[in-house]
Design an enzyme around this catalytic site. Structure first.
Site, mmCIF file in Angstrom:
data_model
loop_
_atom_site.group_PDB
_atom_site.id
_atom_site.type_symbol
_atom_site.label_atom_id
_atom_site.label_comp_id
_atom_site.label_asym_id
_atom_site.label_seq_id
_atom_site.Cartn_x
_atom_site.Cartn_y
_atom_site.Cartn_z
ATOM 1 N N TYR A 48 39.381 45.713 21.489
ATOM 2 C CA TYR A 48 39.939 45.112 22.714
ATOM 3 C C TYR A 48 38.809 44.692 23.636
ATOM 4 O O TYR A 48 38.820 43.585 24.193
ATOM 5 C CB TYR A 48 40.868 46.116 23.403
ATOM 6 N N LYS A 60 37.642 41.009 25.333
ATOM 7 C CA LYS A 60 37.530 40.760 26.776
ATOM 8 C C LYS A 60 36.093 40.427 27.191
ATOM 9 O O LYS A 60 35.888 39.668 28.137
ATOM 10 C CB LYS A 60 38.074 41.962 27.551
ATOM 11 N N THR A 64 51.798 47.371 34.943
ATOM 12 C CA THR A 64 52.615 46.320 34.326
ATOM 13 C C THR A 64 53.323 46.927 33.110
ATOM 14 O O THR A 64 52.990 48.048 32.695
ATOM 15 C CB THR A 64 51.726 45.163 33.818
ATOM 16 N N ASN A 95 46.160 33.981 30.678
ATOM 17 C CA ASN A 95 46.373 35.412 30.892
ATOM 18 C C ASN A 95 47.034 36.119 29.715
ATOM 19 O O ASN A 95 46.947 37.348 29.611
ATOM 20 C CB ASN A 95 47.237 35.531 32.170
ATOM 21 N N ASP A 118 52.959 30.227 21.455
ATOM 22 C CA ASP A 118 52.123 31.306 20.931
ATOM 23 C C ASP A 118 50.679 30.829 21.056
ATOM 24 O O ASP A 118 50.282 29.859 20.390
ATOM 25 C CB ASP A 118 52.502 31.556 19.464
ATOM 26 N N VAL A 119 49.894 31.504 21.882
ATOM 27 C CA VAL A 119 48.536 31.005 22.147
ATOM 28 C C VAL A 119 47.603 31.124 20.944
ATOM 29 O O VAL A 119 46.499 30.583 20.972
ATOM 30 C CB VAL A 119 47.892 31.681 23.389
ATOM 31 N N ASP A 134 54.901 31.404 27.346
ATOM 32 C CA ASP A 134 54.929 32.767 26.787
ATOM 33 C C ASP A 134 55.516 32.704 25.377
ATOM 34 O O ASP A 134 56.239 31.781 25.017
ATOM 35 C CB ASP A 134 55.772 33.697 27.663
HETATM 36 P P1 NAI Z 1 52.246 42.302 29.793
HETATM 37 O O1 NAI Z 1 52.403 42.894 28.436
HETATM 38 O O2 NAI Z 1 53.098 42.779 30.900
HETATM 39 O O3 NAI Z 1 52.365 40.713 29.705
HETATM 40 C C1 NAI Z 1 51.685 39.980 28.724
HETATM 41 C C2 NAI Z 1 52.488 38.748 28.379
HETATM 42 O O4 NAI Z 1 51.745 37.997 27.392
HETATM 43 C C3 NAI Z 1 53.852 39.062 27.762
HETATM 44 O O5 NAI Z 1 54.877 38.331 28.422
HETATM 45 C C4 NAI Z 1 53.706 38.635 26.309
HETATM 46 O O6 NAI Z 1 54.921 38.140 25.732
HETATM 47 C C5 NAI Z 1 52.666 37.524 26.427
HETATM 48 N N1 NAI Z 1 51.987 37.281 25.160
HETATM 49 C C6 NAI Z 1 51.505 38.208 24.278
HETATM 50 N N2 NAI Z 1 51.026 37.588 23.200
HETATM 51 C C7 NAI Z 1 51.183 36.263 23.384
HETATM 52 C C8 NAI Z 1 50.885 35.122 22.617
HETATM 53 N N3 NAI Z 1 50.336 35.207 21.387
HETATM 54 N N4 NAI Z 1 51.189 33.892 23.115
HETATM 55 C C9 NAI Z 1 51.759 33.787 24.326
HETATM 56 N N5 NAI Z 1 52.090 34.839 25.098
HETATM 57 C C10 NAI Z 1 51.803 36.059 24.628
HETATM 58 O O7 NAI Z 1 50.703 42.527 30.132
HETATM 59 P P2 NAI Z 1 49.858 42.477 31.491
HETATM 60 O O8 NAI Z 1 49.463 43.850 31.811
HETATM 61 O O9 NAI Z 1 50.474 41.623 32.514
HETATM 62 O O10 NAI Z 1 48.536 41.773 30.911
HETATM 63 C C11 NAI Z 1 48.198 40.435 31.162
HETATM 64 C C12 NAI Z 1 46.751 40.239 30.775
HETATM 65 O O11 NAI Z 1 45.939 41.126 31.541
HETATM 66 C C13 NAI Z 1 46.405 40.537 29.324
HETATM 67 O O12 NAI Z 1 45.441 39.596 28.879
HETATM 68 C C14 NAI Z 1 45.795 41.929 29.378
HETATM 69 O O13 NAI Z 1 44.918 42.171 28.304
HETATM 70 C C15 NAI Z 1 45.063 41.852 30.696
HETATM 71 N N6 NAI Z 1 44.748 43.122 31.325
HETATM 72 C C16 NAI Z 1 45.733 44.030 31.622
HETATM 73 C C17 NAI Z 1 45.421 45.195 32.299
HETATM 74 C C18 NAI Z 1 46.454 46.180 32.724
HETATM 75 O O14 NAI Z 1 46.059 47.277 33.164
HETATM 76 N N7 NAI Z 1 47.745 45.883 32.675
HETATM 77 C C19 NAI Z 1 44.028 45.504 32.643
HETATM 78 C C20 NAI Z 1 43.080 44.474 32.325
HETATM 79 C C21 NAI Z 1 43.449 43.321 31.681
#
Ligand code: NAI
Length: 255
Positions: A159, A163, A194, A93, A66-67, A40
């Site tokens: 966005y 995706k 989340t 993810n 950082d991805v 992360d």
């Molecule tokens: P979240 O915001 O709770 O967690 C995302 C994590 O990714 C965070 O810990 C953040 O620090 C990390 N992150 C962000 N940019 C980064 C980078 N450049 N390098 C490494 N880590 C990085 O979000 P959530 O909801 O758990 O989302 C996870 C995935 O699911 C994302 O790809 C999001 O687009 C996708 N998603 C989320 C939905 C939702 O309703 N929550 C719906 C559909 C997809």
């Protein structure tokens, strides 16, 4: 009741593992016996997540990464192999949401940022994971897309582009690697409760009652429900599942 998996002796890597679905999936992999690499950008939250899993007796490596930086991604995979000797499963993810915008007004910087993380980040992770997995001749990768990879929503063009792109690279790489013993699939979450969604609600970008009503199941999803889908896709139970974009969305895209 959750099904149980036995990943003893296997190594799972999760990006975006410090929060939300990534955190839930890291826990689920660890509880199923895998050694887990948590990657992360958020070093403090990562440290906290890793401590929690280590205290529970799991084998854990925390990799600040950082991805968007391919060098950091390559180093993260190297660290994984150095620590645990192999890489069996990966959940790519890490991702961000961006504020809604009229397609005629969106800034190029916002388009580039969301695609650098959500799409190019998945591309970089998959590339370096595959370099290890192809030497092993085995592995399973799950990329995180979204309902936004399957449908359009007004105001969400950039966005959703990121995706939809995740599904494109998933399908193509899946075809390339299925004959080499590596399965690649994508998961497409609906609206999941989340921190990302909490922020959208707090910012007024999403109305909770409306979001619940928009999902045929009439509630938001939970992070552990995505984790369960990722574990199944990663498991031998999904041995004939290749290149799918699996909606886990309470029925959203079935309409
Ligand atoms: P979240 O915001 O709770 O967690 C995302 C994590 O990714 C965070 O810990 C953040 O620090 C990390 N992150 C962000 N940019 C980064 C980078 N450049 N390098 C490494 N880590 C990085 O979000 P959530 O909801 O758990 O989302 C996870 C995935 O699911 C994302 O790809 C999001 O687009 C996708 N998603 C989320 C939905 C939702 O309703 N929550 C719906 C559909 C997809």
């Amino acid at each position: 009741m959750n099904p149980t998996y036995d990943f003893t002796g296997q190594v799972a890597l999760v990006t975006g593992a410090a929060s939300g679905m990534g955190l839930a999936t890291a826990h689920a992999f660890a509880e199923a016996g895998a050694a887990v690499v948590l990657a992360d950008l958020n070093a403090d939250a990562l440290d906290q997540a890793a401590r929690q899993l280590t205290a529970a007796g799991h084998q854990v490596l925390a990799a600040a990464c950082d991805v968007t930086d391919e060098g950091q991604v390559a180093a993260m995979v190297d660290q994984t192999v150095h620590a645990f000797g192999r890489l069996d499963m990966a959940f790519n993810n890490a991702g961000i949401q961006i504020p809604p915008a009229d397609a005629a007004d969106e800034d190029i910087e916002v388009f580039d940022r969301v695609n650098a993380i959500n799409l190019r980040g998945v591309w970089a992770c998959m590339k370096h994971e595959l370099r290890q997995m192809r030497t092993q001749g085995s592995g399973a990768i799950v990329n995180c897309s979204s309902l936004g990879g399957l449908v359009g929503i007004p105001g969400r063009a950039s966005y959703h582009a990121s995706k939809h792109g995740v599904i494109g690279i998933t399908k193509s790489a899946a075809l390339e690697y299925a004959p080499r013993g590596i399965r690649i699939n994508a998961v497409c979450p609906g609206t999941i409760d989340t921190p990302m969604v909490t922020d959208m609600i707090a910012n007024g970008e999403l109305d909770r009652a409306q979001a619940e009503a928009d999902q045929p199941i009439a509630r938001l999803g939970r992070a552990d429900e995505i984790a369960q889908a990722v574990l199944w896709l990663s498991s031998p139970g999904a041995s004939f599942v290749v290149g799918v974009a699996l909606p886990v969305d309470g029925g959203y895209v079935a309409r």
